[in-house]
Structure formats: C-alpha cells, structure tokens
Design a protein around this motif. Structure first.
Motif, mmCIF file in Angstrom:
data_model
loop_
_atom_site.group_PDB
_atom_site.id
_atom_site.type_symbol
_atom_site.label_atom_id
_atom_site.label_comp_id
_atom_site.label_asym_id
_atom_site.label_seq_id
_atom_site.Cartn_x
_atom_site.Cartn_y
_atom_site.Cartn_z
ATOM 1 N N VAL A 169 -19.228 -12.543 -21.403
ATOM 2 C CA VAL A 169 -19.517 -12.360 -19.979
ATOM 3 C C VAL A 169 -18.388 -11.583 -19.315
ATOM 4 N N PRO A 170 -18.712 -10.801 -18.276
ATOM 5 C CA PRO A 170 -17.646 -10.098 -17.545
ATOM 6 C C PRO A 170 -16.974 -11.052 -16.556
ATOM 7 N N ARG A 171 -15.684 -10.831 -16.341
ATOM 8 C CA ARG A 171 -14.957 -11.659 -15.373
ATOM 9 C C ARG A 171 -14.115 -10.760 -14.481
ATOM 10 N N PHE A 172 -14.134 -11.082 -13.177
ATOM 11 C CA PHE A 172 -13.296 -10.368 -12.225
ATOM 12 C C PHE A 172 -12.295 -11.346 -11.638
ATOM 13 N N ARG A 173 -11.035 -10.976 -11.666
ATOM 14 C CA ARG A 173 -9.987 -11.790 -11.053
ATOM 15 C C ARG A 173 -9.350 -10.977 -9.932
ATOM 16 N N ALA A 174 -9.406 -11.510 -8.743
ATOM 17 C CA ALA A 174 -8.843 -10.798 -7.597
ATOM 18 C C ALA A 174 -7.328 -10.741 -7.696
ATOM 19 N N GLY A 175 -6.769 -9.601 -7.298
ATOM 20 C CA GLY A 175 -5.317 -9.434 -7.292
ATOM 21 C C GLY A 175 -4.695 -10.185 -6.115
ATOM 22 N N GLN A 176 -3.384 -10.339 -6.176
ATOM 23 C CA GLN A 176 -2.692 -11.109 -5.137
ATOM 24 C C GLN A 176 -2.844 -10.475 -3.752
ATOM 25 N N GLY A 177 -2.782 -9.155 -3.679
ATOM 26 C CA GLY A 177 -2.949 -8.468 -2.393
ATOM 27 C C GLY A 177 -4.319 -8.723 -1.793
ATOM 28 N N PHE A 178 -5.350 -8.686 -2.628
ATOM 29 C CA PHE A 178 -6.716 -8.949 -2.193
ATOM 30 C C PHE A 178 -6.837 -10.393 -1.697
ATOM 31 N N LYS A 179 -6.272 -11.322 -2.450
ATOM 32 C CA LYS A 179 -6.311 -12.746 -2.078
ATOM 33 C C LYS A 179 -5.614 -12.979 -0.731
ATOM 34 N N ASP A 180 -4.464 -12.329 -0.558
ATOM 35 C CA ASP A 180 -3.720 -12.515 0.694
ATOM 36 C C ASP A 180 -4.503 -12.006 1.902
ATOM 37 N N LEU A 181 -5.200 -10.881 1.733
ATOM 38 C CA LEU A 181 -6.003 -10.338 2.830
ATOM 39 C C LEU A 181 -7.182 -11.256 3.169
ATOM 40 N N VAL A 182 -7.834 -11.799 2.140
ATOM 41 C CA VAL A 182 -8.984 -12.675 2.364
ATOM 42 C C VAL A 182 -8.551 -14.006 2.997
ATOM 43 N N SER A 183 -7.424 -14.541 2.526
ATOM 44 C CA SER A 183 -6.957 -15.836 3.047
ATOM 45 C C SER A 183 -6.350 -15.726 4.444
ATOM 46 N N GLY A 184 -5.993 -14.494 4.844
ATOM 47 C CA GLY A 184 -5.409 -14.298 6.168
ATOM 48 C C GLY A 184 -3.894 -14.311 6.159
ATOM 49 N N THR A 185 -3.287 -14.452 4.991
ATOM 50 C CA THR A 185 -1.829 -14.420 4.886
ATOM 51 C C THR A 185 -1.303 -13.067 5.339
ATOM 52 N N LYS A 186 -2.033 -12.023 4.974
ATOM 53 C CA LYS A 186 -1.684 -10.675 5.428
ATOM 54 C C LYS A 186 -2.798 -10.156 6.329
ATOM 55 N N LYS A 187 -2.431 -9.325 7.278
ATOM 56 C CA LYS A 187 -3.418 -8.774 8.192
ATOM 57 C C LYS A 187 -4.093 -7.556 7.575
ATOM 58 N N LEU A 188 -5.374 -7.449 7.836
ATOM 59 C CA LEU A 188 -6.136 -6.300 7.354
ATOM 60 C C LEU A 188 -5.725 -5.064 8.148
ATOM 61 N N PRO A 189 -5.399 -3.966 7.462
ATOM 62 C CA PRO A 189 -4.992 -2.737 8.181
ATOM 63 C C PRO A 189 -6.108 -2.214 9.078
ATOM 64 N N LYS A 190 -5.765 -1.318 9.954
ATOM 65 C CA LYS A 190 -6.746 -0.723 10.872
ATOM 66 C C LYS A 190 -7.768 0.092 10.086
ATOM 67 N N ALA A 191 -8.861 0.430 10.751
ATOM 68 C CA ALA A 191 -9.986 1.104 10.090
ATOM 69 C C ALA A 191 -9.574 2.403 9.385
ATOM 70 N N GLY A 192 -8.631 3.142 9.917
ATOM 71 C CA GLY A 192 -8.233 4.415 9.321
ATOM 72 C C GLY A 192 -7.338 4.269 8.104
#
Length: 201
Positions: free
Chosen positions: A75-98
């Motif tokens: 089966v395929p497996r995807f593991r989110a990277g730490q940067g992705f996890k931080d953005l989803v959890s709210g630890t880091k702020k999502l950059p502006k649209a541009g």
C-alpha cells in the motif's frame, strides 16, 4: 479541492491552464511511478511518499462480523513533513496568498533522484532487457532445431549407405550362387558326350 480546482489554483503562476495541467500531471505521474517501483519520494517541508508491505492478517467484515483472511499486499503511504504539520496545527502561520507555503526544496531532497526522466529511463532499460532475453531464447531454439535437423540428416545418410551396402552384398552373394549352377549342366553334358564316344569304340 479536486484535480481541476488544483490546476485552476496554479494556472496563473504557470502562465495558463494548459501548462498548469501538464505540470500537475507530470508531478503526480513521477510520484506514482517512483512509489510503485519501491522508491521513497521525499519533499522537504511537504512530506514523503513510500510503498509499505502489509503482511497477511485476519480482519472482520463490518456488515456480518465474520472473520476474513486478508492476503499480503503493498500500500502507498504519505507522511506529512514537519513544516506541513506545523502549518496545519497552527504552530506556524500560513503565508499570504502570493507567497509559497512550502519553500523550494534544495537539491537532492528527492531521495534517489526521482524524476520523470529517471523513471522513463528505468522503464526503457527494463524493456531492453526483456527484448534481449526474448531474442536470446529465440536464437537458442533456432540453433537447437538446426542441430537436431543436422543429426537427423546424418542419421538418414548413414542408414541409406548401410542399406545400399547390404543390397550390394546380397547381389554379389546371389551372383556367386547362380554361377556354379549354370556351369554344372555344361560339365554333365561333356561327361555324357565322352561316355557315348567310349561306348562306340
């Protein structure tokens, strides 16, 4: 968001919908092919894709509750990277649209150098190897067939020679037997003539 919406979202950055569609297709194709071949695709700040082997096991059918044996599978497996996890959890702020949320990956971040070109080269190499194997087998079969035909031809010639020799020997033997039989009457006739002459005297 589905694939069409993803293409629309990046169309402005890539200069058109056609270029965006081709880019999305190329990226997804490279990830899928690499994962199927057992390579691990890792994108820094985003995550990694890999193939995982699941051993055979028992499970329960949710509708009947019956115990069912599940075969071994991959089966395929995807593991989110730490940067992705931080953005989803709210630890880091999502950059502006541009701005880009996942920074450009440094060289070598794709493990095993996985690219669409590399995958294509692997596929081409496999096809070439398969063709060589088939050609070698066909040549071996032809050689074996030729050798078998040559052996059969030699055996036929040998048999023909033996048969001819036997016939010749049989003819000679018949001729020898026939020759004395013809001479015998001549001798008996000469004896009779000699006997008659002696009687007259």
């Amino acid at each position: 968001m589905n694939k069409a919406q993803l293409v629309e979202a990046i169309a402005d950055k890539l200069g058109g919908r056609q270029q965006a569609a081709e880019a999305v297709d190329a990226v997804l194709d490279a990830i899928v092919r690499a994962t199927v071949n057992g390579d691990r695709v890792s994108v820094t700040g985003f995550g990694s894709f890999e193939r995982v082997e699941r051993p055979a096991r028992y499970a329960r059918n949710p509708q009947t509750g019956e115990r069912v044996r599940v075969k071994k599978t991959s089966v395929p497996r995807f593991r989110a990277g730490q940067g992705f996890k931080d953005l989803v959890s709210g630890t880091k702020k999502l950059p502006k649209a541009g701005e880009v949320s996942v920074k450009k990956a440094p060289k070598g971040s794709l493990t095993g150098g996985v690219t669409a070109k590399a995958t294509t080269k692997k596929a081409a190499a496999k096809k070439t190897t398969a063709k060589k194997a088939v050609t070698t087998k066909a040549a071996a079969k032809k050689t074996t067939a030729a050798k078998t035909t040559a052996k059969k031809t030699t055996a036929a010639k040998t048999t023909a020679k033996k048969t001819a020799a036997k016939k010749t020997t049989a003819k000679k033997a018949t001729a020898k037997k026939t020759a004395p039989a013809k001479k015998a009457p001549a001798k008996s006739a000469a004896r009779k003539t000699a006997t008659k002459r002696a009687a007259k005297r």
